[in-house]
Design a protein around this motif. Structure first.
Motif, PDB file in Angstrom:
ATOM      1  N   TYR A   6      53.475   9.192  54.897  1.00  0.00           N
ATOM      2  CA  TYR A   6      52.506  10.108  55.514  1.00  0.00           C
ATOM      3  C   TYR A   6      52.898  10.367  56.971  1.00  0.00           C
ATOM      4  N   THR A   8      52.683  12.712  59.043  1.00  0.00           N
ATOM      5  CA  THR A   8      51.814  13.417  59.986  1.00  0.00           C
ATOM      6  C   THR A   8      50.563  12.612  60.326  1.00  0.00           C
ATOM      7  N   GLN A   9      50.406  11.468  59.692  1.00  0.00           N
ATOM      8  CA  GLN A   9      49.160  10.735  59.824  1.00  0.00           C
ATOM      9  C   GLN A   9      49.306   9.532  60.744  1.00  0.00           C
ATOM     10  N   MET A  13      44.435   3.659  57.927  1.00  0.00           N
ATOM     11  CA  MET A  13      44.397   3.710  56.459  1.00  0.00           C
ATOM     12  C   MET A  13      45.728   4.183  55.903  1.00  0.00           C
ATOM     13  N   LEU A  17      48.374   2.239  53.513  1.00  0.00           N
ATOM     14  CA  LEU A  17      48.878   2.811  52.261  1.00  0.00           C
ATOM     15  C   LEU A  17      50.396   2.909  52.254  1.00  0.00           C
ATOM     16  N   ARG A  23      52.975   2.523  43.685  1.00  0.00           N
ATOM     17  CA  ARG A  23      52.547   2.173  42.341  1.00  0.00           C
ATOM     18  C   ARG A  23      52.917   0.717  42.042  1.00  0.00           C
ATOM     19  N   ALA A 182      57.665   7.412  44.633  1.00  0.00           N
ATOM     20  CA  ALA A 182      56.611   8.260  45.221  1.00  0.00           C
ATOM     21  C   ALA A 182      56.108   7.680  46.545  1.00  0.00           C
TER      22      ALA A 182
ATOM     23  N   LEU B  17      42.603   2.381  40.521  1.00  0.00           N
ATOM     24  CA  LEU B  17      43.865   2.954  40.997  1.00  0.00           C
ATOM     25  C   LEU B  17      44.315   4.131  40.146  1.00  0.00           C
ATOM     26  N   ILE B  19      42.475   6.338  39.117  1.00  0.00           N
ATOM     27  CA  ILE B  19      41.698   7.487  39.585  1.00  0.00           C
ATOM     28  C   ILE B  19      42.046   7.868  41.028  1.00  0.00           C
ATOM     29  N   ILE B  20      42.165   6.872  41.889  1.00  0.00           N
ATOM     30  CA  ILE B  20      42.346   7.193  43.312  1.00  0.00           C
ATOM     31  C   ILE B  20      43.694   6.739  43.873  1.00  0.00           C
ATOM     32  N   GLY B  21      44.578   6.243  43.003  1.00  0.00           N
ATOM     33  CA  GLY B  21      45.822   5.660  43.498  1.00  0.00           C
ATOM     34  C   GLY B  21      46.955   6.640  43.727  1.00  0.00           C
ATOM     35  N   ARG B  23      49.270   9.391  45.423  1.00  0.00           N
ATOM     36  CA  ARG B  23      49.607   9.688  46.801  1.00  0.00           C
ATOM     37  C   ARG B  23      48.697  10.786  47.343  1.00  0.00           C
ATOM     38  N   TRP B  24      48.194  10.637  48.536  1.00  0.00           N
ATOM     39  CA  TRP B  24      47.328  11.575  49.261  1.00  0.00           C
ATOM     40  C   TRP B  24      45.852  11.471  48.911  1.00  0.00           C
ATOM     41  N   ILE B  26      43.535   9.120  48.653  1.00  0.00           N
ATOM     42  CA  ILE B  26      42.664   8.363  49.561  1.00  0.00           C
ATOM     43  C   ILE B  26      42.529   9.086  50.906  1.00  0.00           C
ATOM     44  N   LEU B  27      43.603   9.700  51.345  1.00  0.00           N
ATOM     45  CA  LEU B  27      43.535  10.387  52.643  1.00  0.00           C
ATOM     46  C   LEU B  27      42.692  11.659  52.559  1.00  0.00           C
ATOM     47  N   ARG B  30      39.267  10.297  52.760  1.00  0.00           N
ATOM     48  CA  ARG B  30      39.026   9.972  54.173  1.00  0.00           C
ATOM     49  C   ARG B  30      38.614  11.211  54.964  1.00  0.00           C
ATOM     50  N   ASN B  45      45.011  19.373  58.412  1.00  0.00           N
ATOM     51  CA  ASN B  45      44.914  18.019  58.938  1.00  0.00           C
ATOM     52  C   ASN B  45      45.862  17.052  58.230  1.00  0.00           C
ATOM     53  N   LEU B  46      46.025  17.260  56.933  1.00  0.00           N
ATOM     54  CA  LEU B  46      46.872  16.338  56.172  1.00  0.00           C
ATOM     55  C   LEU B  46      48.352  16.701  56.286  1.00  0.00           C
ATOM     56  N   GLY B  47      48.633  17.975  56.492  1.00  0.00           N
ATOM     57  CA  GLY B  47      50.032  18.397  56.479  1.00  0.00           C
ATOM     58  C   GLY B  47      50.663  18.228  55.108  1.00  0.00           C
ATOM     59  N   LEU B  93      37.818   2.331  51.669  1.00  0.00           N
ATOM     60  CA  LEU B  93      38.428   2.945  52.855  1.00  0.00           C
ATOM     61  C   LEU B  93      38.294   2.048  54.081  1.00  0.00           C
ATOM     62  N   ALA B 182      53.966  10.755  40.527  1.00  0.00           N
ATOM     63  CA  ALA B 182      54.057   9.307  40.304  1.00  0.00           C
ATOM     64  C   ALA B 182      52.746   8.764  39.756  1.00  0.00           C
TER      65      ALA B 182
END
Lengths: 182, 182
Positions: A6, A8-9, A13, A17, A23, A182, B17, B19-21, B23-24, B26-27, B30, B45-47, B93, B182
């Motif tokens: 990430y 840009t972050q 958190m 990550l 994975r 990933a 995981l 469901i929310i695992g 990449r990106w 969780i952010l 957030r 914001n995330l880029g 988070l 992934a």
């Protein structure tokens, strides 16, 4: 140099990550919490390809989350243990577990976390529901309830995935992951 | 049907995981907690590449973690908001944030979580360090400290990654991720 997941972050958190978001990594840490220490035991329990497990463990060691200890000479054999930094991941695991208990699985919970002292369960702030104590990772134990995947699911797509636990398919899947971490 | 990331695992953590695992994901959650609601704001914001953001948001909606609401007719415009199920991800988070504050970043924390009621910070059980209250997601606010990535890092590999925030490179990276989710 590890690639930045990430770039840009600038965020704690995102930084977490980058270290534990790959994975399988969280599930490896989970298994170490559950007392598995040896490569073959981890590999068997996770059903993950050996090369992936190896690379995840190496990254965990590199980040000081896991340490590798020799427990036998000739042949040299090693086991893996969580460091303090690794043990401090416990709140993340517990919150993932509790959200999953509530929202991501159906039926009985496979694992219940108890306060060793009195056998009480933990609330969502890791306090004992029986005695009220703030419970730390070392004061808690995971108790398997014996729950298995609900039959409806087992009869469906999961059934077809079962051979993964045997031999070939997992290894066959490895190059995909290796080619595109990933 | 979604592919199972961890077919051999019957476990609430693995289920979370799945469901929310990705990449990106969780952010994105957030950023929704931080009050961003519109696709373009999230994307900026995330880029992150637009197609990845789109697919992650769709998955979050499908899982009932995010809902999409129209806020304007002609042209129709939508915003994204967390559902209760999404808000219940807050402990995950916070624990990622706190571990990251401690172990994954150097220097000052970019964000501090405060109890709205009295301005106290939260401990590792999400209790107010000032007044002792159990703080919920709605009773907390995130305060940016203004900290930026330490200069040592900024002079190194991160500098080269900066253009990602502009235009082309992010889109150019999209096919890679799209080809190997992934």
């Amino acid at each position: 140099m590890l690639k930045r997941d990430y770039p840009t972050q600038y965020c704690s958190m995102a930084a977490s990550l980058e270290i534990i978001g790959e994975r399988w990594t969280i599930l490896i840490v989970r298994d170490l919490f559950l007392g598995l220490r040896r490569f073959d035991d981890l590999q068997r329990n996770l059903g993950v390809a050996r090369n992936i497990l190896q690379s995840r463990l190496e990254r965990l060691i590199e980040h000081g989350i896991v340490r590798k200890e020799q427990y036998q000479d000739r042949p040299a054999r090693y086991e893996y243990r969580l460091t303090e930094k690794g043990i401090d991941l416990w709140p993340i695991l517990i919150s993932l577990l509790q959200w999953g208990d509530h929202y991501a699985i159906e039926g009985e919970r496979p694992i219940v976390i108890e306060h060793k002292g009195c056998g009480g369960e933990l609330d969502d702030r890791r306090r004992c529901l029986r005695c009220g104590a703030d419970v730390s990772a070392r004061e808690a134990r995971a108790v398997r309830t014996g729950a298995t995947r609900p039959a409806v699911e087992a009869a469906g797509p999961v059934q077809t995935a079962a051979p993964v636990e045997a031999a070939a398919p997992v290894e066959a899947a490895a190059p995909v992951e290796a080619a595109a971490p990933a």
